[in-house]
Design an enzyme around this catalytic site. Structure first.
Site, PDB file in Angstrom:
ATOM      1  N   ASP A   1     -61.233   2.628  19.640  1.00 34.67           N
ATOM      2  CA  ASP A   1     -62.329   2.229  18.753  1.00 34.67           C
ATOM      3  C   ASP A   1     -61.896   0.985  17.963  1.00 34.67           C
ATOM      4  O   ASP A   1     -60.764   0.920  17.466  1.00 34.67           O
ATOM      5  CB  ASP A   1     -62.611   3.402  17.797  1.00 34.67           C
ATOM      6  CG  ASP A   1     -63.879   3.239  16.991  1.00 34.67           C
ATOM      7  OD1 ASP A   1     -64.773   2.497  17.437  1.00 34.67           O
ATOM      8  OD2 ASP A   1     -63.987   3.876  15.917  1.00 34.67           O
ATOM      9  N   HIS A   2     -62.776   0.011  17.857  1.00 40.83           N
ATOM     10  CA  HIS A   2     -62.536  -1.201  17.044  1.00 40.83           C
ATOM     11  C   HIS A   2     -61.174  -1.867  17.276  1.00 40.83           C
ATOM     12  O   HIS A   2     -60.418  -2.098  16.316  1.00 40.83           O
ATOM     13  CB  HIS A   2     -62.701  -0.905  15.546  1.00 40.83           C
ATOM     14  CG  HIS A   2     -64.125  -0.615  15.176  1.00 40.83           C
ATOM     15  ND1 HIS A   2     -65.081  -1.587  15.068  1.00 40.83           N
ATOM     16  CD2 HIS A   2     -64.750   0.564  14.926  1.00 40.83           C
ATOM     17  CE1 HIS A   2     -66.243  -1.028  14.753  1.00 40.83           C
ATOM     18  NE2 HIS A   2     -66.075   0.277  14.671  1.00 40.83           N
TER      19      HIS A   2
ATOM     20  N   GLU B   1     -68.819  -6.207  20.584  1.00 38.71           N
ATOM     21  CA  GLU B   1     -69.764  -6.094  19.450  1.00 38.71           C
ATOM     22  C   GLU B   1     -70.298  -7.465  19.088  1.00 38.71           C
ATOM     23  O   GLU B   1     -69.534  -8.430  18.933  1.00 38.71           O
ATOM     24  CB  GLU B   1     -69.070  -5.467  18.231  1.00 38.71           C
ATOM     25  CG  GLU B   1     -70.004  -5.438  17.006  1.00 38.71           C
ATOM     26  CD  GLU B   1     -69.551  -4.510  15.887  1.00 38.71           C
ATOM     27  OE1 GLU B   1     -68.964  -3.458  16.194  1.00 38.71           O
ATOM     28  OE2 GLU B   1     -69.800  -4.843  14.716  1.00 38.71           O
TER      29      GLU B   1
ATOM     30  N   SER C   1     -73.040   5.789  12.884  1.00 38.04           N
ATOM     31  CA  SER C   1     -74.203   6.639  13.167  1.00 38.04           C
ATOM     32  C   SER C   1     -74.103   8.045  12.612  1.00 38.04           C
ATOM     33  O   SER C   1     -74.802   8.944  13.091  1.00 38.04           O
ATOM     34  CB  SER C   1     -74.459   6.685  14.673  1.00 38.04           C
ATOM     35  OG  SER C   1     -74.932   5.429  15.080  1.00 38.04           O
TER      36      SER C   1
ATOM     37  N   HIS D   1     -70.223   1.597   8.275  1.00 34.12           N
ATOM     38  CA  HIS D   1     -69.282   2.705   8.431  1.00 34.12           C
ATOM     39  C   HIS D   1     -69.176   3.476   7.115  1.00 34.12           C
ATOM     40  O   HIS D   1     -69.431   2.925   6.042  1.00 34.12           O
ATOM     41  CB  HIS D   1     -67.898   2.169   8.809  1.00 34.12           C
ATOM     42  CG  HIS D   1     -67.845   1.635  10.213  1.00 34.12           C
ATOM     43  ND1 HIS D   1     -67.541   0.339  10.511  1.00 34.12           N
ATOM     44  CD2 HIS D   1     -68.070   2.246  11.401  1.00 34.12           C
ATOM     45  CE1 HIS D   1     -67.581   0.171  11.825  1.00 34.12           C
ATOM     46  NE2 HIS D   1     -67.898   1.310  12.384  1.00 34.12           N
TER      47      HIS D   1
ATOM     48  N   SER E   1     -59.179   5.084  16.466  1.00 35.39           N
ATOM     49  CA  SER E   1     -59.113   3.761  15.829  1.00 35.39           C
ATOM     50  C   SER E   1     -57.651   3.313  15.781  1.00 35.39           C
ATOM     51  O   SER E   1     -56.731   4.096  16.076  1.00 35.39           O
ATOM     52  CB  SER E   1     -59.660   3.859  14.407  1.00 35.39           C
ATOM     53  OG  SER E   1     -58.785   4.670  13.619  1.00 35.39           O
TER      54      SER E   1
ATOM     55  N   ASP F   1     -68.040   9.613  13.006  1.00 34.09           N
ATOM     56  CA  ASP F   1     -66.771  10.003  12.409  1.00 34.09           C
ATOM     57  C   ASP F   1     -66.997  10.682  11.050  1.00 34.09           C
ATOM     58  O   ASP F   1     -66.552  11.797  10.795  1.00 34.09           O
ATOM     59  CB  ASP F   1     -65.877   8.748  12.239  1.00 34.09           C
ATOM     60  CG  ASP F   1     -64.474   9.075  11.772  1.00 34.09           C
ATOM     61  OD1 ASP F   1     -64.168  10.265  11.590  1.00 34.09           O
ATOM     62  OD2 ASP F   1     -63.672   8.147  11.594  1.00 34.09           O
TER      63      ASP F   1
ATOM     64  N   HIS G   1     -72.893   2.021  16.196  1.00 27.53           N
ATOM     65  CA  HIS G   1     -71.787   2.412  15.302  1.00 27.53           C
ATOM     66  C   HIS G   1     -72.391   2.899  13.988  1.00 27.53           C
ATOM     67  O   HIS G   1     -73.582   2.749  13.748  1.00 27.53           O
ATOM     68  CB  HIS G   1     -70.862   1.213  15.040  1.00 27.53           C
ATOM     69  CG  HIS G   1     -69.919   0.961  16.165  1.00 27.53           C
ATOM     70  ND1 HIS G   1     -68.568   1.125  16.047  1.00 27.53           N
ATOM     71  CD2 HIS G   1     -70.147   0.583  17.442  1.00 27.53           C
ATOM     72  CE1 HIS G   1     -68.000   0.845  17.205  1.00 27.53           C
ATOM     73  NE2 HIS G   1     -68.931   0.505  18.077  1.00 27.53           N
TER      74      HIS G   1
HETATM   75  P1  13P Z   1     -69.604   6.665  10.764  1.00 22.98           P
HETATM   76  O1  13P Z   1     -68.759   6.223   9.605  1.00 22.98           O
HETATM   77  O2  13P Z   1     -71.058   6.543  10.476  1.00 22.98           O
HETATM   78  O3  13P Z   1     -69.269   8.044  11.259  1.00 22.98           O
HETATM   79  O4  13P Z   1     -69.327   5.654  11.981  1.00 22.98           O
HETATM   80  C1  13P Z   1     -68.219   5.822  12.816  1.00 22.98           C
HETATM   81  C2  13P Z   1     -68.002   4.634  13.703  1.00 22.98           C
HETATM   82  O5  13P Z   1     -68.838   3.770  13.885  1.00 22.98           O
HETATM   83  C3  13P Z   1     -66.691   4.575  14.371  1.00 22.98           C
HETATM   84  O6  13P Z   1     -66.541   3.403  15.108  1.00 22.98           O
HETATM   85  O1  G3H Z   2     -64.844   2.651  12.602  1.00 26.82           O
HETATM   86  C1  G3H Z   2     -64.512   3.478  11.834  1.00 26.82           C
HETATM   87  C2  G3H Z   2     -64.086   4.833  12.179  1.00 26.82           C
HETATM   88  O2  G3H Z   2     -64.744   5.727  11.318  1.00 26.82           O
HETATM   89  C3  G3H Z   2     -62.592   5.006  12.136  1.00 26.82           C
HETATM   90  O3  G3H Z   2     -62.148   4.886  10.851  1.00 26.82           O
HETATM   91  O4  G3H Z   2     -60.324   3.165  10.849  1.00 26.82           O
HETATM   92  O5  G3H Z   2     -60.522   4.945   9.047  1.00 26.82           O
HETATM   93  O6  G3H Z   2     -59.783   5.550  11.365  1.00 26.82           O
HETATM   94  P1  G3H Z   2     -60.599   4.601  10.498  1.00 26.82           P
HETATM   95 ZN    ZN Z   3     -67.525   1.677  14.341  1.00 26.98          ZN
END
Ligand code: 13P
Ligand code: G3H
Ligand code: ZN
Length: 349
Positions: free
Chosen positions: A83-84, A142, A225, A189, A50, A268, A223
């Site tokens: 990610d994101h 997304e 998940s 999340h 991320s 995550d 996501h």
């Molecule tokens: P979780 O918080 O359910 O593990 O999701 C992680 C996620 O979507 C990261 O992009």
């Molecule tokens: O999308 C969320 C992931 O769990 C990553 O989380 O932004 O705290 O690193 P974070």
């Molecule tokens: Zn996510």
């Protein structure tokens, strides 16, 4: 093996009818845990970072740690994924660093909190695709907005406020040319997704199936998940933690998703819980310990166990050796000559 294109990984997963876990990392031990699990189960894998992870670890540390993983485990295909991504600039910097895949999360504005309009989302995602594909880099978009907030990222709420509209999903896939499409079906999340085991009123698997029926060849992404297993919650709480009772996404629902076009599954929180539980246990039961290896090794082992279990449950186990990696430069040519399609097959309503 060099880092591989996520598009190749997902195309292969579609051929094989399985899903691929995308596991978040922030440090060396998490990367080691994933690679040990991938080796044990012979799984291709997506390692994702991320914006928060990139800031925490610093880009170059993270990049070289994942590169080290690809050198140490040449038999395992690894896609390195942003990610994101919250903006074109974030995605561009990831691509410049060497990520083989990026998520442009245009469902939220650059602040990572405020939902965007459909047109804004299409525009920024399309711009990332136009930059990424000539460089052989995969793009995930997304449509719809997840619930919850992680590290300041997220719209908050329950996850049911902005579920994906199937007509918009079709139009978004057509107009952006994304390789993978994250959809919002009621998940959030973090650890607090559901207040009881989720049923169809809060986890919209019917919606996922409807979108898959309309876009039968599009790689769908789930996501939020994590399954948030009670055993992991209990370990944290047994050793002084204060987690409230909560439910995640049951693995059998994810498996239903995989039978209906889900190819990438983001996890995550389960790993965070496993790590925290293992560290708490050592520090709580052996307060005389102060060598970080005494708690980091059990933490790494606990994450390894969760990741290996998910790899088996998602079906990616045993598929590491199915294919040879295609060079990223060849992937770029594939996008240019149309052999890698970016237009979805759309089925009638
Ligand atoms: P979780 O918080 O359910 O593990 O999701 C992680 C996620 O979507 C990261 O992009
Ligand atoms: O999308 C969320 C992931 O769990 C990553 O989380 O932004 O705290 O690193 P974070
Ligand atoms: Zn996510």
């Amino acid at each position: 093996m060099p880092l591989v294109s996520m598009r190749q990984l997902l195309d292969e997963a579609a051929k094989g009818g399985y899903g691929v876990g995308a596991f978040n990392v922030n440090d060396m031990e998490q990367i080691q845990a994933i690679m040990e699990a991938a080796m044990e189960t012979q799984s291709p894998v997506i390692i994702q970072a991320s914006r928060g992870a990139r800031a925490f670890a610093q880009d170059r540390y993270l990049f070289h740690l994942i590169l080290a993983a690809s050198e140490l485990y040449p038999e395992i295909p690894i896609a390195m994924h942003q990610d994101h991504g919250n903006s074109f600039e974030t995605c561009k910097s990831a691509i410049e660093l060497g990520f083989t895949s990026v998520m442009m999360d245009g469902s939220l504005k650059e602040d990572g909190k405020t939902p965007t309009s459909f047109e804004e989302n299409v525009e920024v995602t399309r711009k990332v695709v136009e930059y990424a594909h000539p460089r052989g880099v995969t793009v995930e978009g997304e449509i719809g907005v997840l619930g919850g907030i992680e590290d300041g990222h997220g719209a908050g709420g329950t996850g049911l406020e902005h579920v994906t509209d199937p007509d918009q999903a079709v139009e978004f896939a057509e107009r952006t040319g994304v390789d993978a499409l994250a959809i919002a079906i009621g998940t959030s999340h973090g650890a607090y997704k559901f207040t009881k085991k989720p049923d169809g009123s809060v986890l919209k698997m019917d919606l996922l199936i409807e979108i898959h029926n309309r876009l039968p060849h599009t790689h769908l992404v789930m996501h939020g998940s994590s399954s948030v297993p009670k055993e992991l919650q209990d370990i944290v709480n047994e050793y002084g933690g204060k987690l409230k009772e909560t439910w995640g996404v049951p693995v059998e629902e994810i498996q239903l998703g995989i039978r209906n076009g889900v190819r990438k599954i983001n996890v995550d929180t389960d790993n965070r819980l496993a790590i925290t539980g293992a560290i708490r246990k050592v520090l709580w039961t052996q307060p005389e310990k102060f060598d970080p290896r005494d708690y980091m090794k059990p933490a790494r082992d606990a994450m390894h166990k969760v990741v290996a279990q998910r790899m088996t449950q998602f079906g990616q186990a045993g598929h590491a050796g199915d294919y040879a990696p295609i060079a990223i430069s060849e992937i770029a040519k594939g996008y240019a000559d149309g052999s890698l399609s970016t237009q979805p097959l759309i089925a009638a309503k």
